[in-house]
Enzyme design. Structure first.
Site, PDB file in Angstrom:
ATOM      1  N   THR A  17       0.911  -1.276  -0.012  1.00  0.00           N
ATOM      2  CA  THR A  17      -0.044  -0.059  -0.146  1.00  0.00           C
ATOM      3  C   THR A  17       0.828   1.217   0.163  1.00  0.00           C
ATOM      4  O   THR A  17       0.540   2.318  -0.566  1.00  0.00           O
ATOM      5  CB  THR A  17      -1.016   0.145   1.256  1.00  0.00           C
ATOM      6  OG1 THR A  17      -1.982  -1.051   1.140  1.00  0.00           O
ATOM      7  CG2 THR A  17      -1.801   1.160   1.374  1.00  0.00           C
ATOM      8  N   SER A  62       1.322  -7.335  -0.787  1.00  0.00           N
ATOM      9  CA  SER A  62       2.079  -8.469  -0.088  1.00  0.00           C
ATOM     10  C   SER A  62       1.127  -9.527   0.400  1.00  0.00           C
ATOM     11  O   SER A  62       1.772 -10.596   0.804  1.00  0.00           O
ATOM     12  CB  SER A  62       2.869  -7.921   1.244  1.00  0.00           C
ATOM     13  OG  SER A  62       1.950  -7.829   2.238  1.00  0.00           O
ATOM     14  N   THR A  95       1.482  -4.303   4.544  1.00  0.00           N
ATOM     15  CA  THR A  95       1.187  -4.774   5.857  1.00  0.00           C
ATOM     16  C   THR A  95       1.025  -6.019   6.132  1.00  0.00           C
ATOM     17  O   THR A  95       1.279  -6.693   7.161  1.00  0.00           O
ATOM     18  CB  THR A  95       0.462  -3.599   6.407  1.00  0.00           C
ATOM     19  OG1 THR A  95      -0.748  -3.799   5.723  1.00  0.00           O
ATOM     20  CG2 THR A  95       0.682  -2.347   6.557  1.00  0.00           C
ATOM     21  N   ASP A  96       0.376  -6.658   4.981  1.00  0.00           N
ATOM     22  CA  ASP A  96      -0.549  -7.936   5.284  1.00  0.00           C
ATOM     23  C   ASP A  96       0.589  -9.087   5.839  1.00  0.00           C
ATOM     24  O   ASP A  96       0.066  -9.806   6.634  1.00  0.00           O
ATOM     25  CB  ASP A  96      -1.190  -8.203   3.990  1.00  0.00           C
ATOM     26  CG  ASP A  96      -2.286  -7.472   3.697  1.00  0.00           C
ATOM     27  OD1 ASP A  96      -2.846  -6.762   4.924  1.00  0.00           O
ATOM     28  OD2 ASP A  96      -3.087  -7.471   2.705  1.00  0.00           O
TER      29      ASP A  96
HETATM   30  N1  ASP Z   1      -2.547  -5.565   0.679  1.00  0.00           N
HETATM   31  C1  ASP Z   1      -1.567  -4.612   1.072  1.00  0.00           C
HETATM   32  C2  ASP Z   1      -0.311  -5.142   1.121  1.00  0.00           C
HETATM   33  O1  ASP Z   1       0.128  -5.850   1.925  1.00  0.00           O
HETATM   34  C3  ASP Z   1      -1.841  -4.046   2.551  1.00  0.00           C
HETATM   35  C4  ASP Z   1      -0.796  -2.933   2.851  1.00  0.00           C
HETATM   36  O2  ASP Z   1       0.161  -2.702   2.382  1.00  0.00           O
HETATM   37  O3  ASP Z   1      -1.180  -2.379   3.842  1.00  0.00           O
HETATM   38  O4  ASP Z   1       0.556  -5.122   0.244  1.00  0.00           O
END
Ligand code: ASP
Length: 320
Positions: A17, A62, A95-96
């Site tokens: 993100t 991710s 973050t995932d």
């Molecule tokens: N779906 C995103 C990822 O993990 C979520 C994020 O980055 O907050 O790439």
């Protein structure tokens, strides 16, 4: 003398993100992993005396993290860390699955130099994007003489690779470190250390992982009220695996209730799996607290979250 030569921070971009864009996406949505890491670093203040090198290792959401990206990241990280002028690495990540990558980097590289991961909960083109602040904080941590090992920087907090976990689905301060707590805070451009950085412990062979065509199949099964044996039996059944074109399962992580306890039906199925040669370990489904490993247990305890225990078991099985 060596510290004086180490002026370079290498930024390895993997997507997420933090590199996402909302523009052009459906209302209320955004697309992860759109913007180059070099663009993300533009305008982020570089700590005095440091220089940056920026490398795009991958560009993924991710949630889709997989072995080839981990291999590319680990190989790049190893080669940059070996260079004498490199002081630290900064990895941008979604973050995932950030906690899994952080743990893997720590287990595979056990770096003494800092390897700092950062992320964002809002896309790069949001008016109130949190990425730039997290990047600036992460660079400050990377340049700090007390920093060592794999650290995660998000929302002004510095967390350790062993303990970090995504604990909130939408808050900017999305990570926690359970009872271990934060290692440091970043405030007004300064790092305030609350405790020493943990000493990294290697947990497997990097060469074996880099050479692997696939990871050994290890599944996570959660224990809960009114559980049955069916999930474990289906996972272990070789005919089902063959029909689905899947590897035969080699390991099971049982995410138990509370202190790692298992519903009796699940426990019986796990016993049958173990009798068929599947390596079975236990952890807890609780986000906080830890299990004390004891010798001679039927299903050994790993003092890690279920996703990290799965990685640890895959690394162990890779070398068998
Ligand atoms: N779906 C995103 C990822 O993990 C979520 C994020 O980055 O907050 O790439």
């Amino acid at each position: 003398m060596q510290a004086l030569q180490q002026k370079k921070i290498v930024v390895l971009g993997t997507g997420g993100t933090i590199a996402g864009l909302a523009q052009g996406a459906a209302p209320g949505c955004y697309r992860s992993a759109q913007k180059d890491v070099a663009d993300l670093m533009g305008g982020v203040p570089v700590p005095t005396g440091m220089t940056l090198s920026v490398v795009q290792v991958a560009q993924i959401d991710s949630k889709d993290m997989d072995l080839p990206v981990w291999q590319a990241l680990l190989a790049a990280a190893r080669s940059w860390l070996d260079q004498t002028d490199v002081r630290a690495l900064l990895v941008t990540h979604g973050t995932d699955t950030l906690e899994e990558t952080a743990w893997l980097l720590q287990a595979m590289l056990a770096p003494t130099k800092p390897v700092v991961l950062t992320c964002a909960m809002r896309p790069a083109d949001a008016v109130d994007a949190d990425g730039p602040r997290n990047l600036a904080d992460a660079l400050i941590v990377a340049a700090d003489p007390q920093a060592r090992g794999v650290l995660v920087v998000c929302a002004g907090r510095v967390l350790g690779a062993q303990d970090v976990q995504k604990v909130h689905s939408s808050r900017l301060d999305a990570f926690g470190a359970g009872e271990a707590g934060d290692i440091a805070r970043v405030l007004d451009g300064h790092v305030h250390w609350l405790r020493d950085c943990p000493k990294p412990e290697p947990a497997g062979s990097l060469d074996a992982l880099l050479a692997a065509a696939r990871l050994p199949r290890v599944e996570i099964v959660l224990s809960h009220a009114a559980a049955s044996a069916a999930a474990v039996d289906a996972i272990v059944d070789r005919g089902t695996a063959t029909r689905l074109g899947a590897e035969h399962v080699r390991g099971l992580v049982l995410a138990g209730t509370g202190g790692g306890t298992l519903h009796h039906a699940l426990e019986a199925a796990a016993r049958r799996a173990q009798a068929q040669g599947v390596r079975v370990v236990r952890t807890t489904r609780c986000a906080d607290g830890w299990l004390q490993p004891r010798p001679d247990e039927e299903f050994p305890v790993l003092a890690l979250s279920p996703v990290k225990a799965r990685l640890a078991l895959m690394l162990e099985l890779l070398e068998r």
